[in-house]
Motif scaffolding. Sequence first.
Motif, PDB file in Angstrom:
ATOM      1  N   ILE A  86      42.204 116.202  76.023  1.00  0.00           N
ATOM      2  CA  ILE A  86      42.003 114.813  76.760  1.00  0.00           C
ATOM      3  C   ILE A  86      42.452 113.785  77.864  1.00  0.00           C
ATOM      4  CG2 ILE A  86      39.635 113.646  76.880  1.00  0.00           C
ATOM      5  CD1 ILE A  86      39.140 116.260  76.163  1.00  0.00           C
ATOM      6  N   ARG A  87      43.500 113.322  76.578  1.00  0.00           N
ATOM      7  CA  ARG A  87      44.757 112.675  77.269  1.00  0.00           C
ATOM      8  C   ARG A  87      45.265 113.061  78.370  1.00  0.00           C
ATOM      9  NH1 ARG A  87      45.821 109.744  71.275  1.00  0.00           N
ATOM     10  NH2 ARG A  87      43.309 108.200  71.238  1.00  0.00           N
ATOM     11  N   THR A  88      46.276 113.892  78.412  1.00  0.00           N
ATOM     12  CA  THR A  88      46.798 114.941  78.906  1.00  0.00           C
ATOM     13  C   THR A  88      46.033 115.193  80.130  1.00  0.00           C
ATOM     14  OG1 THR A  88      47.517 116.252  77.932  1.00  0.00           O
ATOM     15  CG2 THR A  88      48.970 114.324  77.533  1.00  0.00           C
ATOM     16  N   LYS A  89      45.589 116.544  79.837  1.00  0.00           N
ATOM     17  CA  LYS A  89      45.139 118.017  81.088  1.00  0.00           C
ATOM     18  C   LYS A  89      44.298 116.712  82.032  1.00  0.00           C
ATOM     19  CE  LYS A  89      47.312 121.657  79.465  1.00  0.00           C
ATOM     20  NZ  LYS A  89      46.163 123.318  79.588  1.00  0.00           N
ATOM     21  N   ILE A  90      42.969 116.531  80.756  1.00  0.00           N
ATOM     22  CA  ILE A  90      41.944 116.205  81.681  1.00  0.00           C
ATOM     23  C   ILE A  90      41.661 115.198  81.957  1.00  0.00           C
ATOM     24  CG2 ILE A  90      39.559 115.513  81.012  1.00  0.00           C
ATOM     25  CD1 ILE A  90      39.364 117.529  79.012  1.00  0.00           C
ATOM     26  N   LYS A  91      42.632 114.526  81.301  1.00  0.00           N
ATOM     27  CA  LYS A  91      43.088 112.848  82.394  1.00  0.00           C
ATOM     28  C   LYS A  91      43.394 113.025  83.700  1.00  0.00           C
ATOM     29  CE  LYS A  91      43.710 107.321  81.268  1.00  0.00           C
ATOM     30  NZ  LYS A  91      43.990 106.852  79.741  1.00  0.00           N
ATOM     31  N   ASP A  92      44.607 113.450  83.238  1.00  0.00           N
ATOM     32  CA  ASP A  92      45.712 113.791  85.185  1.00  0.00           C
ATOM     33  C   ASP A  92      45.220 114.048  85.963  1.00  0.00           C
ATOM     34  OD1 ASP A  92      47.891 112.953  83.420  1.00  0.00           O
ATOM     35  OD2 ASP A  92      48.334 114.384  82.835  1.00  0.00           O
ATOM     36  N   PHE A  93      44.056 115.097  85.521  1.00  0.00           N
ATOM     37  CA  PHE A  93      43.352 116.403  86.189  1.00  0.00           C
ATOM     38  C   PHE A  93      42.245 115.357  87.457  1.00  0.00           C
ATOM     39  CE2 PHE A  93      39.745 118.897  88.712  1.00  0.00           C
ATOM     40  CZ  PHE A  93      40.791 119.430  88.962  1.00  0.00           C
ATOM     41  N   LYS A  95      42.350 112.088  87.726  1.00  0.00           N
ATOM     42  CA  LYS A  95      42.782 110.135  87.922  1.00  0.00           C
ATOM     43  C   LYS A  95      42.974 110.812  89.237  1.00  0.00           C
ATOM     44  CE  LYS A  95      47.336 110.490  86.016  1.00  0.00           C
ATOM     45  NZ  LYS A  95      47.710 109.005  84.718  1.00  0.00           N
ATOM     46  N   THR A  96      43.135 111.867  89.930  1.00  0.00           N
ATOM     47  CA  THR A  96      43.335 112.139  91.851  1.00  0.00           C
ATOM     48  C   THR A  96      42.313 112.626  92.083  1.00  0.00           C
ATOM     49  OG1 THR A  96      43.389 114.348  91.255  1.00  0.00           O
ATOM     50  CG2 THR A  96      46.023 113.926  90.173  1.00  0.00           C
ATOM     51  N   LYS A 105      35.364 116.358  92.167  1.00  0.00           N
ATOM     52  CA  LYS A 105      36.295 117.353  91.140  1.00  0.00           C
ATOM     53  C   LYS A 105      35.635 117.725  90.532  1.00  0.00           C
ATOM     54  CE  LYS A 105      40.947 116.879  91.353  1.00  0.00           C
ATOM     55  NZ  LYS A 105      42.247 116.866  90.986  1.00  0.00           N
ATOM     56  N   ILE A 106      35.318 118.585  89.937  1.00  0.00           N
ATOM     57  CA  ILE A 106      35.158 119.254  88.577  1.00  0.00           C
ATOM     58  C   ILE A 106      36.146 119.453  87.734  1.00  0.00           C
ATOM     59  CG2 ILE A 106      33.440 121.037  87.744  1.00  0.00           C
ATOM     60  CD1 ILE A 106      31.505 121.211  90.968  1.00  0.00           C
ATOM     61  N   THR A 133      34.869 109.881  91.047  1.00  0.00           N
ATOM     62  CA  THR A 133      35.629 111.298  91.709  1.00  0.00           C
ATOM     63  C   THR A 133      35.975 112.572  91.165  1.00  0.00           C
ATOM     64  OG1 THR A 133      37.588 110.856  90.407  1.00  0.00           O
ATOM     65  CG2 THR A 133      37.131 109.304  93.222  1.00  0.00           C
ATOM     66  N   THR A 134      34.759 112.165  90.333  1.00  0.00           N
ATOM     67  CA  THR A 134      35.147 113.768  88.963  1.00  0.00           C
ATOM     68  C   THR A 134      33.791 113.489  88.496  1.00  0.00           C
ATOM     69  OG1 THR A 134      37.629 113.116  88.464  1.00  0.00           O
ATOM     70  CG2 THR A 134      36.126 114.587  87.163  1.00  0.00           C
ATOM     71  N   ARG A 135      33.133 115.236  87.640  1.00  0.00           N
ATOM     72  CA  ARG A 135      32.138 115.294  87.380  1.00  0.00           C
ATOM     73  C   ARG A 135      32.513 116.166  86.975  1.00  0.00           C
ATOM     74  NH1 ARG A 135      31.214 111.389  90.610  1.00  0.00           N
ATOM     75  NH2 ARG A 135      29.100 111.820  91.437  1.00  0.00           N
ATOM     76  N   PHE A 136      31.949 115.769  85.462  1.00  0.00           N
ATOM     77  CA  PHE A 136      31.753 117.413  84.314  1.00  0.00           C
ATOM     78  C   PHE A 136      30.971 118.334  83.897  1.00  0.00           C
ATOM     79  CE2 PHE A 136      35.159 113.885  82.809  1.00  0.00           C
ATOM     80  CZ  PHE A 136      36.380 114.786  82.498  1.00  0.00           C
TER      81      PHE A 136
END
Length: 331
Positions: A86-93, A95-96, A105-106, A133-136
């Motif tokens: 959650i703190r790396t892959k998801i958060k990095d994706f 915030k762009t 983004k999704i 900017t992001t939807r889950f």
Amino acid sequence: MTFELWVEKYRPKTLDDVVGQDDIIRALKGFVEKRSMPHLLFAGPAGTGKTTTALALANDLYKSEELVAANYLELNASDERGIDTIRTKIKDFAKTAPFGEVPFKIIHLDEADNLTADAQQALRRIMEMYSATTRFIFACNYSSKIIEPIQSRCAVFRFGPIPEEAIKNRLIMIAEREGLKYTEDGISAIIYVAEGDLRKAINLLQTASAMASTVDSKVVYRVAGLAHPEEVRAMINSALKGKFLSAREALRNLMINYGMSAQDVIRQLNREIMASKSLSDKEKAMLMIFLSEVDFRVTEGAHGDVQLAAMLAKLVEVGESHERGAVGRET
């Protein structure tokens, strides 16, 4: 010649191709038209189109493979289930900034019910921080395993088993494209075994076609490791008529000929008892109570043969009671 999984080869690419979930698809098409959508939660049994629908939604929104690759991130939460993901892959994706004309983004979390409690709590804040900017999209079998704060942030769509007619049409389409020979009873057998799981149905069709030149019911049940329903019904009827030894022999033949486990037999007994027209509701309820006890004991390690024999004995007892009741009504 390369081996292709038909499940992937014939996976729907757009929402129009998804079958068996008409109401859900109608709602999602509305999101595509407006190019706006909330966070989504897809819940339902395996093989009902949750992952396929999420990808089809992305394809319809972004229109091109390049934009889908840039804006759509799919993670399997059963593999990447911890807070570090959650703190790396998801958060990095998240915030762009998104690419293209769609303003978000999704992030698709498949099997989200396997996320740890800490990971789900961490997601709450990320969903709020990057909502512009992001939807889950959360996909899971059991929505009750998703914490309430996440559920309340999502539009929940519940996927039901795929209707039999939709499965039949898809199987026939694949069979014709692959040049398979099949029989009506073969397709019906796949539908019976799949129980609304289209992925399982397609895999059964592919496996059965590899084993025999013609896909018929005999091949399908052997591939699935299940007995033909008529054989199970014959065993049940023998027991209900008081022919315990005959039913016991039929049970042993089923387990030997089809390689069935005790739990496989229990599942088919459950299905055939509930579908029986000769048993009353009260008799079915009594048998279900006993069958659930048998299932529990087998799961806990009890000897399957002994427990199934006890189940047949219970069927004999119910059959005798049924006959006495019938005689009493006649007199």
